[in-house]
Design a protein around this motif. Structure first.
Motif, PDB file in Angstrom:
ATOM      1  N   LEU A  50       0.825  -1.202   0.000  1.00  0.00           N
ATOM      2  CA  LEU A  50       0.000   0.000   0.000  1.00  0.00           C
ATOM      3  C   LEU A  50       0.862   1.257   0.000  1.00  0.00           C
ATOM      4  CD1 LEU A  50      -2.528  -1.228   2.689  1.00  0.00           C
ATOM      5  CD2 LEU A  50      -2.860  -1.209   0.213  1.00  0.00           C
ATOM      6  N   GLU A  51       0.497   2.197  -0.838  1.00  0.00           N
ATOM      7  CA  GLU A  51       1.179   3.486  -0.882  1.00  0.00           C
ATOM      8  C   GLU A  51       0.685   4.366   0.265  1.00  0.00           C
ATOM      9  OE1 GLU A  51       0.587   5.239  -4.699  1.00  0.00           O
ATOM     10  OE2 GLU A  51       1.482   3.547  -5.765  1.00  0.00           O
ATOM     11  N   ALA A  52       1.428   5.414   0.555  1.00  0.00           N
ATOM     12  CA  ALA A  52       0.994   6.378   1.565  1.00  0.00           C
ATOM     13  C   ALA A  52      -0.357   6.952   1.140  1.00  0.00           C
ATOM     14  CB  ALA A  52       2.024   7.491   1.707  1.00  0.00           C
ATOM     15  N   GLY A  53      -1.255   7.103   2.102  1.00  0.00           N
ATOM     16  CA  GLY A  53      -2.561   7.661   1.779  1.00  0.00           C
ATOM     17  C   GLY A  53      -3.609   7.292   2.802  1.00  0.00           C
ATOM     18  N   ALA A  54      -4.855   7.629   2.486  1.00  0.00           N
ATOM     19  CA  ALA A  54      -6.001   7.369   3.358  1.00  0.00           C
ATOM     20  C   ALA A  54      -6.683   6.073   2.933  1.00  0.00           C
ATOM     21  CB  ALA A  54      -6.981   8.530   3.285  1.00  0.00           C
ATOM     22  N   TYR A  55      -7.072   5.270   3.919  1.00  0.00           N
ATOM     23  CA  TYR A  55      -7.712   3.986   3.681  1.00  0.00           C
ATOM     24  C   TYR A  55      -8.866   3.798   4.646  1.00  0.00           C
ATOM     25  CZ  TYR A  55      -3.586   2.960   0.934  1.00  0.00           C
ATOM     26  OH  TYR A  55      -2.603   3.007  -0.012  1.00  0.00           O
ATOM     27  N   CYS A  56      -9.739   2.847   4.328  1.00  0.00           N
ATOM     28  CA  CYS A  56     -10.849   2.525   5.213  1.00  0.00           C
ATOM     29  C   CYS A  56     -11.077   1.013   5.196  1.00  0.00           C
ATOM     30  CB  CYS A  56     -12.114   3.260   4.762  1.00  0.00           C
ATOM     31  SG  CYS A  56     -13.440   3.159   5.983  1.00  0.00           S
ATOM     32  N   LEU A  57     -11.022   0.400   6.373  1.00  0.00           N
ATOM     33  CA  LEU A  57     -11.403  -1.003   6.541  1.00  0.00           C
ATOM     34  C   LEU A  57     -12.851  -1.014   7.013  1.00  0.00           C
ATOM     35  CD1 LEU A  57      -8.413  -2.691   8.408  1.00  0.00           C
ATOM     36  CD2 LEU A  57      -9.471  -3.504   6.296  1.00  0.00           C
ATOM     37  N   GLU A  58     -13.684  -1.830   6.394  1.00  0.00           N
ATOM     38  CA  GLU A  58     -15.083  -1.959   6.797  1.00  0.00           C
ATOM     39  C   GLU A  58     -15.351  -3.409   7.174  1.00  0.00           C
ATOM     40  OE1 GLU A  58     -17.827   0.940   4.432  1.00  0.00           O
ATOM     41  OE2 GLU A  58     -16.444  -0.048   3.028  1.00  0.00           O
ATOM     42  N   PHE A  59     -15.904  -3.603   8.365  1.00  0.00           N
ATOM     43  CA  PHE A  59     -16.164  -4.929   8.907  1.00  0.00           C
ATOM     44  C   PHE A  59     -17.668  -5.146   9.017  1.00  0.00           C
ATOM     45  CE2 PHE A  59     -12.148  -3.393  10.505  1.00  0.00           C
ATOM     46  CZ  PHE A  59     -11.295  -4.485  10.417  1.00  0.00           C
ATOM     47  N   GLU A  60     -18.180  -6.239   8.472  1.00  0.00           N
ATOM     48  CA  GLU A  60     -19.613  -6.546   8.496  1.00  0.00           C
ATOM     49  C   GLU A  60     -19.951  -7.294   9.792  1.00  0.00           C
ATOM     50  OE1 GLU A  60     -20.970  -8.244   4.808  1.00  0.00           O
ATOM     51  OE2 GLU A  60     -19.823  -6.774   3.636  1.00  0.00           O
ATOM     52  N   VAL A  61     -20.103  -6.538  10.869  1.00  0.00           N
ATOM     53  CA  VAL A  61     -20.242  -7.144  12.190  1.00  0.00           C
ATOM     54  C   VAL A  61     -21.648  -7.665  12.486  1.00  0.00           C
ATOM     55  CG1 VAL A  61     -18.279  -5.878  13.116  1.00  0.00           C
ATOM     56  CG2 VAL A  61     -20.576  -4.941  13.386  1.00  0.00           C
ATOM     57  N   ALA A  62     -22.694  -7.031  11.976  1.00  0.00           N
ATOM     58  CA  ALA A  62     -24.051  -7.533  12.234  1.00  0.00           C
ATOM     59  C   ALA A  62     -24.224  -8.930  11.643  1.00  0.00           C
ATOM     60  CB  ALA A  62     -25.106  -6.576  11.686  1.00  0.00           C
ATOM     61  N   ILE A  80     -22.183  -2.237   9.881  1.00  0.00           N
ATOM     62  CA  ILE A  80     -20.838  -2.228   9.305  1.00  0.00           C
ATOM     63  C   ILE A  80     -20.003  -1.236  10.098  1.00  0.00           C
ATOM     64  CG2 ILE A  80     -19.464  -1.684   7.265  1.00  0.00           C
ATOM     65  CD1 ILE A  80     -21.942  -2.553   5.611  1.00  0.00           C
ATOM     66  N   VAL A  81     -18.870  -1.698  10.600  1.00  0.00           N
ATOM     67  CA  VAL A  81     -17.968  -0.828  11.364  1.00  0.00           C
ATOM     68  C   VAL A  81     -16.859  -0.351  10.427  1.00  0.00           C
ATOM     69  CG1 VAL A  81     -16.273  -0.730  13.220  1.00  0.00           C
ATOM     70  CG2 VAL A  81     -18.456  -1.895  13.587  1.00  0.00           C
ATOM     71  N   PRO A  82     -16.804   0.960  10.150  1.00  0.00           N
ATOM     72  CA  PRO A  82     -15.716   1.501   9.327  1.00  0.00           C
ATOM     73  C   PRO A  82     -14.581   2.019  10.215  1.00  0.00           C
ATOM     74  CG  PRO A  82     -17.400   3.151   9.584  1.00  0.00           C
ATOM     75  CD  PRO A  82     -17.849   1.942  10.384  1.00  0.00           C
ATOM     76  N   VAL A  99     -14.898  -5.993  19.199  1.00  0.00           N
ATOM     77  CA  VAL A  99     -16.286  -5.678  18.860  1.00  0.00           C
ATOM     78  C   VAL A  99     -17.300  -6.499  19.651  1.00  0.00           C
ATOM     79  CG1 VAL A  99     -16.415  -7.294  16.887  1.00  0.00           C
ATOM     80  CG2 VAL A  99     -17.798  -5.197  16.882  1.00  0.00           C
ATOM     81  N   ALA A 100     -18.407  -5.848  19.948  1.00  0.00           N
ATOM     82  CA  ALA A 100     -19.594  -6.445  20.554  1.00  0.00           C
ATOM     83  C   ALA A 100     -20.791  -5.868  19.793  1.00  0.00           C
ATOM     84  CB  ALA A 100     -19.661  -6.083  22.038  1.00  0.00           C
ATOM     85  N   PRO A 101     -22.003  -6.367  20.006  1.00  0.00           N
ATOM     86  CA  PRO A 101     -23.142  -5.853  19.252  1.00  0.00           C
ATOM     87  C   PRO A 101     -23.428  -4.363  19.452  1.00  0.00           C
ATOM     88  CG  PRO A 101     -23.692  -7.976  20.184  1.00  0.00           C
ATOM     89  CD  PRO A 101     -22.370  -7.576  20.782  1.00  0.00           C
ATOM     90  N   TYR A 102     -22.998  -3.773  20.582  1.00  0.00           N
ATOM     91  CA  TYR A 102     -23.315  -2.376  20.859  1.00  0.00           C
ATOM     92  C   TYR A 102     -22.091  -1.501  21.084  1.00  0.00           C
ATOM     93  CZ  TYR A 102     -28.090  -3.991  21.136  1.00  0.00           C
ATOM     94  OH  TYR A 102     -29.295  -4.537  20.829  1.00  0.00           O
ATOM     95  N   ALA A 103     -20.893  -2.017  20.804  1.00  0.00           N
ATOM     96  CA  ALA A 103     -19.683  -1.223  21.032  1.00  0.00           C
ATOM     97  C   ALA A 103     -18.514  -1.798  20.261  1.00  0.00           C
ATOM     98  CB  ALA A 103     -19.339  -1.194  22.520  1.00  0.00           C
ATOM     99  N   TYR A 104     -17.567  -0.918  19.939  1.00  0.00           N
ATOM    100  CA  TYR A 104     -16.309  -1.380  19.361  1.00  0.00           C
ATOM    101  C   TYR A 104     -15.190  -0.454  19.734  1.00  0.00           C
ATOM    102  CZ  TYR A 104     -16.701   2.061  15.534  1.00  0.00           C
ATOM    103  OH  TYR A 104     -16.799   3.215  14.802  1.00  0.00           O
ATOM    104  N   SER A 105     -13.975  -0.968  19.597  1.00  0.00           N
ATOM    105  CA  SER A 105     -12.783  -0.204  19.885  1.00  0.00           C
ATOM    106  C   SER A 105     -11.699  -0.630  18.921  1.00  0.00           C
ATOM    107  CB  SER A 105     -12.349  -0.464  21.331  1.00  0.00           C
ATOM    108  OG  SER A 105     -11.161   0.237  21.624  1.00  0.00           O
ATOM    109  N   THR A 106     -10.790   0.300  18.645  1.00  0.00           N
ATOM    110  CA  THR A 106      -9.648  -0.001  17.792  1.00  0.00           C
ATOM    111  C   THR A 106      -8.454   0.832  18.266  1.00  0.00           C
ATOM    112  OG1 THR A 106      -8.907  -0.230  15.505  1.00  0.00           O
ATOM    113  CG2 THR A 106     -10.164   1.763  16.055  1.00  0.00           C
ATOM    114  N   TYR A 107      -7.311   0.510  17.758  1.00  0.00           N
ATOM    115  CA  TYR A 107      -6.081   1.252  18.080  1.00  0.00           C
ATOM    116  C   TYR A 107      -5.050   0.884  17.037  1.00  0.00           C
ATOM    117  CZ  TYR A 107      -4.978  -3.298  20.139  1.00  0.00           C
ATOM    118  OH  TYR A 107      -4.799  -4.640  20.342  1.00  0.00           O
TER     119      TYR A 107
END
Length: 110
Positions: A50-62, A80-82, A99-107
């Motif tokens: 991946l080159e330098a830049g902006a990206y988005c990971l999307e997770f289909e949690v439901a 979907i958690v982006p 991730v849980a059904p009503y909360a998520y965290s990342t770092y």
């Protein structure tokens, strides 16, 4: 160029989230689609350069929680958690999702 990895953990069960569909998008559109393995990881993602830049990971949690038999609201609170982030010139970035059904965290992991 940079590499990227992710790890999805179900904080309700305390276990890796198996079979979570995910996609990576960048400035040119969708770059990758896949799903997490038995350890909650997606090793194929790491093969991308991946080159330098902006990206988005999307997770289909439901869809994942429904597959696990977890009762969800209709519509679900989290569908979907982006996680949108930037990459610098080179190195490796690790983007975990807790991730849980009503909360998520990342770092930014290592």
């Amino acid at each position: 160029m940079s590499s990227l990895s992710t790890h999805v953990l179900n904080t309700v069960s305390g276990r890796p989230a198996v079979g979570v569909a995910l996609r990576l998008s960048g400035a040119t559109g969708v770059l990758f689609t896949g799903q997490t393995d038995a350890d909650g990881r997606c090793p194929e993602l790491k093969a991308l350069e991946l080159e330098a830049g902006a990206y988005c990971l999307e997770f289909e949690v439901a869809a994942y929680f429904r597959q696990q038999g977890t009762p969800l609201a209709d519509p679900p609170f989290l569908d979907i958690v982006p996680i949108c982030f930037g990459l610098g010139g080179s190195g490796h970035a690790h983007v975990p999702l807790l991730v849980a059904p009503y909360a998520y965290s990342t770092y930014r992991g290592s």
